[in-house]
Design an enzyme around this catalytic site. Sequence first.
Site, short mmCIF file in Angstrom:
data_model
loop_
_atom_site.label_atom_id
_atom_site.label_comp_id
_atom_site.label_asym_id
_atom_site.label_seq_id
_atom_site.Cartn_x
_atom_site.Cartn_y
_atom_site.Cartn_z
N GLY A 182 24.91 26.56 40.18
CA GLY A 182 24.36 27.07 38.92
C GLY A 182 25.02 26.38 37.74
N LYS A 233 37.18 41.89 32.54
CA LYS A 233 36.07 42.49 31.78
C LYS A 233 36.45 43.80 31.08
CE LYS A 233 31.96 40.18 33.04
NZ LYS A 233 32.31 39.44 34.28
N GLU A 278 32.09 26.31 36.47
CA GLU A 278 30.99 27.13 36.96
C GLU A 278 30.61 26.71 38.38
OE1 GLU A 278 27.68 26.66 34.31
OE2 GLU A 278 27.63 24.49 34.57
N SER A 300 25.56 44.65 37.91
CA SER A 300 25.80 45.05 39.30
C SER A 300 27.25 44.80 39.64
CB SER A 300 24.91 44.24 40.23
OG SER A 300 25.10 42.87 39.98
N ASP A 334 24.07 25.48 34.84
CA ASP A 334 23.34 25.57 33.57
C ASP A 334 24.24 25.34 32.37
OD1 ASP A 334 24.27 28.26 34.55
OD2 ASP A 334 23.85 28.74 32.46
N SER A 341 40.21 35.29 37.19
CA SER A 341 39.44 36.27 36.41
C SER A 341 39.32 37.65 37.05
CB SER A 341 38.05 35.72 36.10
OG SER A 341 37.40 35.33 37.29
C1 LIG Z 1 32.08 38.22 34.58
C2 LIG Z 1 33.04 37.43 35.38
C3 LIG Z 1 33.19 36.04 35.17
C4 LIG Z 1 32.37 35.26 34.18
O1 LIG Z 1 32.62 35.68 32.86
P1 LIG Z 1 31.64 35.32 31.67
O2 LIG Z 1 32.23 35.94 30.47
O3 LIG Z 1 30.29 35.88 32.02
O4 LIG Z 1 31.57 33.83 31.59
C5 LIG Z 1 34.16 35.38 35.91
N1 LIG Z 1 34.91 36.03 36.84
C6 LIG Z 1 34.78 37.35 37.07
C7 LIG Z 1 35.64 37.98 38.10
C8 LIG Z 1 33.84 38.10 36.35
O5 LIG Z 1 33.71 39.42 36.58
#
Ligand SMILES: *Cc1c(COP(=O)(O)O)cnc(C)c1O
Length: 320
Positions: A207, A52, A203, A77, A209, A303
């Site tokens: 959830g 992020k 996902e 959060s 969606d 991620s």
């Molecule tokens: C925010 C986040 C996601 C999902 O990312 P999106 O862009 O909302 O699809 C996946 N893994 C981690 C660790 C995140 O912080």
Amino acid sequence: MTITYADVEDAATRLRGHAHRTPVLTSTRVDDEVGARLFFKCENFQRMGAFKFRGAFNALSLFDDEQRRAGVVAYSSGNHAQAVALSARILGIPATIVMPHDAPAAKMSATRGYGATVVEYDRYTQDREAIGRSMAAEHGLTLVPPYDHADVIAGQGTAAKELIDEVGELDALFVCLGGGGLLSGSLLSVRALSPSTRVYGVEPAAGDDGLRSLRSGRIVHIDTPVTIADGAQTQHLGALTFEIIRREVDDIVTATDDELVAAMRVFAGTLKIVVEPTGCLGLAAVRRMAAELTGQRVGVIVSGGNVDLTRFASLVAPER
Ligand SMILES: *Cc1c(COP(=O)(O)O)cnc(C)c1O
């Protein structure tokens, strides 16, 4: 609004010297278990512990002088809060983060530690989007949302760009899916750099969606899903992210909490890395779909790694 791979390239230029170029890890043991060649793009090693940072830093870099002076506001959060707080500190922009008063203490103190002002709200009685919007209007702050924003999407796309730049073309790529910023950005990079790669969004099963939105052709809203994947507890995709995802994605698949825990154990036990539950979505799907991936070159975007140690230990502990 059209977002293209050129925007991802511009984001990569802005991020140079600020974001880490995260490592790509491989493991013969995991490859043997799955029967494919896996390339893990490890965003758990990104600054503040998740991809992020890429989107937030790119978005804040594009503020004009007036926006910089007035400051940024974000509601989150989780990882987006820390990403905006850290990016703002680097760029010298005042940051206000709207967080639920019962958010984990570690996350609140990390966000404050990056110099942001934390505004607490009650998640059961107050609407964080309304609070964010009214603060933006009252104090002239610029709101940076966690996923449905062109500059955020372009920034998130730089992780998949780096992966393909480093390892070459892939047969398949698995990307965690919450609101779709990471997936839509990844799709822009993959379609430009390795067009025949099959791209899957993953996902939480609780959830789904995103899957239902893809099947029905319109954005499906759900109640906050109950899952250990707290980074993907989103209630719906964004207008911008859905437009890219519906056009470019090959499919959306799901993973159960049990499958996430199993993947978390593989990361800890074999690759020796700490991955938060949401970051395990990609590997969980790869393990379930192993039969379809035999002999292929498969990318997995890991991620993030922000999970406190007590929770991590209780999740990876051998079953009682
Ligand atoms: C925010 C986040 C996601 C999902 O990312 P999106 O862009 O909302 O699809 C996946 N893994 C981690 C660790 C995140 O912080």
